[in-house]
Write a protein that holds these residues in place. Structure first.
Motif, PDB file in Angstrom:
ATOM      1  N   GLU A  23       0.834  -1.202   0.000  1.00 24.49           N
ATOM      2  CA  GLU A  23       0.000   0.000   0.000  1.00 24.49           C
ATOM      3  C   GLU A  23       0.868   1.252   0.000  1.00 24.49           C
ATOM      4  OE1 GLU A  23      -3.514   2.227   2.574  1.00 24.49           O
ATOM      5  OE2 GLU A  23      -2.772   0.285   3.252  1.00 24.49           O
ATOM      6  N   ALA A  24       1.929   1.246   0.774  1.00 18.83           N
ATOM      7  CA  ALA A  24       2.835   2.384   0.812  1.00 18.83           C
ATOM      8  C   ALA A  24       3.511   2.589  -0.549  1.00 18.83           C
ATOM      9  CB  ALA A  24       3.879   2.201   1.914  1.00 18.83           C
ATOM     10  N   LEU A  25       3.916   1.494  -1.200  1.00 24.99           N
ATOM     11  CA  LEU A  25       4.505   1.598  -2.533  1.00 24.99           C
ATOM     12  C   LEU A  25       3.516   2.223  -3.517  1.00 24.99           C
ATOM     13  CD1 LEU A  25       6.467  -1.742  -2.976  1.00 24.99           C
ATOM     14  CD2 LEU A  25       7.410   0.556  -3.136  1.00 24.99           C
ATOM     15  N   GLU A  26       2.257   1.809  -3.428  1.00 24.71           N
ATOM     16  CA  GLU A  26       1.232   2.373  -4.306  1.00 24.71           C
ATOM     17  C   GLU A  26       1.009   3.853  -4.013  1.00 24.71           C
ATOM     18  OE1 GLU A  26      -2.197  -0.121  -3.856  1.00 24.71           O
ATOM     19  OE2 GLU A  26      -1.171  -1.863  -4.695  1.00 24.71           O
ATOM     20  N   LEU A  27       1.044   4.237  -2.737  1.00 27.74           N
ATOM     21  CA  LEU A  27       0.877   5.648  -2.378  1.00 27.74           C
ATOM     22  C   LEU A  27       2.011   6.503  -2.931  1.00 27.74           C
ATOM     23  CD1 LEU A  27      -0.424   5.582   1.313  1.00 27.74           C
ATOM     24  CD2 LEU A  27      -1.633   6.422  -0.700  1.00 27.74           C
ATOM     25  N   LEU A  28       3.203   5.945  -3.005  1.00 28.09           N
ATOM     26  CA  LEU A  28       4.331   6.699  -3.552  1.00 28.09           C
ATOM     27  C   LEU A  28       4.069   7.165  -4.981  1.00 28.09           C
ATOM     28  CD1 LEU A  28       7.564   4.868  -2.366  1.00 28.09           C
ATOM     29  CD2 LEU A  28       6.740   7.107  -1.680  1.00 28.09           C
ATOM     30  N   ASP A  29       3.221   6.438  -5.705  1.00 30.90           N
ATOM     31  CA  ASP A  29       2.918   6.814  -7.083  1.00 30.90           C
ATOM     32  C   ASP A  29       2.138   8.125  -7.163  1.00 30.90           C
ATOM     33  OD1 ASP A  29       4.268   4.603  -7.948  1.00 30.90           O
ATOM     34  OD2 ASP A  29       2.470   3.409  -8.309  1.00 30.90           O
ATOM     35  N   GLN A  30       1.565   8.582  -6.060  1.00 30.21           N
ATOM     36  CA  GLN A  30       0.836   9.855  -6.017  1.00 30.21           C
ATOM     37  C   GLN A  30       1.780  11.031  -5.755  1.00 30.21           C
ATOM     38  OE1 GLN A  30      -2.310   9.670  -3.117  1.00 30.21           O
ATOM     39  NE2 GLN A  30      -2.921   7.625  -3.780  1.00 30.21           N
ATOM     40  N   LEU A  31       3.019  10.740  -5.450  1.00 28.32           N
ATOM     41  CA  LEU A  31       3.986  11.750  -5.038  1.00 28.32           C
ATOM     42  C   LEU A  31       4.842  12.203  -6.213  1.00 28.32           C
ATOM     43  CD1 LEU A  31       5.435  13.178  -2.594  1.00 28.32           C
ATOM     44  CD2 LEU A  31       6.934  11.193  -2.555  1.00 28.32           C
ATOM     45  N   GLU A  90       4.413  16.210   5.604  1.00 32.12           N
ATOM     46  CA  GLU A  90       5.822  16.377   5.974  1.00 32.12           C
ATOM     47  C   GLU A  90       6.606  16.873   4.766  1.00 32.12           C
ATOM     48  OE1 GLU A  90       7.308  16.160   8.924  1.00 32.12           O
ATOM     49  OE2 GLU A  90       5.353  15.756   9.808  1.00 32.12           O
ATOM     50  N   PRO A  91       7.637  17.675   4.991  1.00 35.28           N
ATOM     51  CA  PRO A  91       8.465  18.119   3.856  1.00 35.28           C
ATOM     52  C   PRO A  91       9.277  16.961   3.308  1.00 35.28           C
ATOM     53  CG  PRO A  91       9.403  18.866   5.927  1.00 35.28           C
ATOM     54  CD  PRO A  91       8.073  18.237   6.259  1.00 35.28           C
ATOM     55  N   GLN A  92       9.614  17.070   2.043  1.00 32.50           N
ATOM     56  CA  GLN A  92      10.429  16.017   1.431  1.00 32.50           C
ATOM     57  C   GLN A  92      11.880  16.152   1.832  1.00 32.50           C
ATOM     58  OE1 GLN A  92       9.877  14.895  -2.648  1.00 32.50           O
ATOM     59  NE2 GLN A  92       7.793  15.652  -2.648  1.00 32.50           N
ATOM     60  N   ASP A 139      13.491  14.304  -8.093  1.00 32.93           N
ATOM     61  CA  ASP A 139      13.377  13.846  -9.485  1.00 32.93           C
ATOM     62  C   ASP A 139      12.061  14.332 -10.096  1.00 32.93           C
ATOM     63  OD1 ASP A 139      15.772  12.355  -9.759  1.00 32.93           O
ATOM     64  OD2 ASP A 139      14.889  10.687  -8.670  1.00 32.93           O
ATOM     65  N   PRO A 140      11.835  15.639 -10.199  1.00 33.18           N
ATOM     66  CA  PRO A 140      10.538  16.124 -10.669  1.00 33.18           C
ATOM     67  C   PRO A 140      10.250  15.833 -12.141  1.00 33.18           C
ATOM     68  CG  PRO A 140      12.061  17.943 -10.462  1.00 33.18           C
ATOM     69  CD  PRO A 140      12.753  16.730  -9.906  1.00 33.18           C
ATOM     70  N   ASP A 141      11.287  15.548 -12.945  1.00 32.47           N
ATOM     71  CA  ASP A 141      11.095  15.326 -14.376  1.00 32.47           C
ATOM     72  C   ASP A 141      10.873  13.862 -14.745  1.00 32.47           C
ATOM     73  OD1 ASP A 141      11.495  18.044 -14.725  1.00 32.47           O
ATOM     74  OD2 ASP A 141      13.644  17.810 -15.041  1.00 32.47           O
ATOM     75  N   VAL A 142      10.888  12.989 -13.767  1.00 26.08           N
ATOM     76  CA  VAL A 142      10.695  11.561 -14.037  1.00 26.08           C
ATOM     77  C   VAL A 142       9.242  11.337 -14.432  1.00 26.08           C
ATOM     78  CG1 VAL A 142      10.708   9.272 -12.992  1.00 26.08           C
ATOM     79  CG2 VAL A 142      12.546  10.870 -12.493  1.00 26.08           C
ATOM     80  N   ASP A 143       9.044  10.603 -15.517  1.00 25.83           N
ATOM     81  CA  ASP A 143       7.685  10.409 -16.018  1.00 25.83           C
ATOM     82  C   ASP A 143       7.150   8.992 -15.815  1.00 25.83           C
ATOM     83  OD1 ASP A 143       9.339   9.214 -17.833  1.00 25.83           O
ATOM     84  OD2 ASP A 143       8.402  10.076 -19.604  1.00 25.83           O
ATOM     85  N   PHE A 144       7.693   8.282 -14.839  1.00 32.73           N
ATOM     86  CA  PHE A 144       7.155   6.968 -14.485  1.00 32.73           C
ATOM     87  C   PHE A 144       6.890   6.938 -12.988  1.00 32.73           C
ATOM     88  CE2 PHE A 144      11.796   6.588 -14.829  1.00 32.73           C
ATOM     89  CZ  PHE A 144      12.140   6.144 -13.580  1.00 32.73           C
ATOM     90  N   PRO A 145       6.025   6.034 -12.534  1.00 33.51           N
ATOM     91  CA  PRO A 145       5.649   5.993 -11.113  1.00 33.51           C
ATOM     92  C   PRO A 145       6.842   5.751 -10.190  1.00 33.51           C
ATOM     93  CG  PRO A 145       4.226   4.564 -12.424  1.00 33.51           C
ATOM     94  CD  PRO A 145       5.340   5.009 -13.317  1.00 33.51           C
TER      95      PRO A 145
END
Length: 78
Positions: free
Chosen positions: A17-25, A76-78, A30-36
């Motif tokens: 579930e945590a891994l899936e939530l990371l896909d919302q972040l 929380e801040p990154q 790495d703001p230019d990454v275009d994959f989950p």
């Protein structure tokens, strides 16, 4: 942070579930990454598995290494 999150009582979730939530972040590092973001976790685990096939604990560490970033989704801040 330890006092607030150390008891793990704020929210319970499994690793998947945590891994899936990371896909919302959108990861600020790495703001230019275009994959989950979860894809990065799987890539890391697979790379470690290929390099160190006998260290299953290390494969797991590779998969879980960024799970703390999920806290950014809770303010929380990154």
């Amino acid at each position: 942070q330890s006092a607030e999150y150390g008891s793990c009582s704020l929210r319970k979730m499994g690793a998947m579930e945590a891994l899936e939530l990371l896909d919302q972040l959108v990861d600020e590092s790495d703001p230019d990454v275009d994959f989950p973001n979860s894809y990065h976790a799987y890539q890391t685990a697979e790379g470690i598995r290929r390099a160190h096939p006998d260290k299953d604990w290390f494969h797991l560490v590779g998969l879980l290494h960024d799970l703390g970033k999920v806290l950014a989704l809770f303010g929380e801040p990154q």
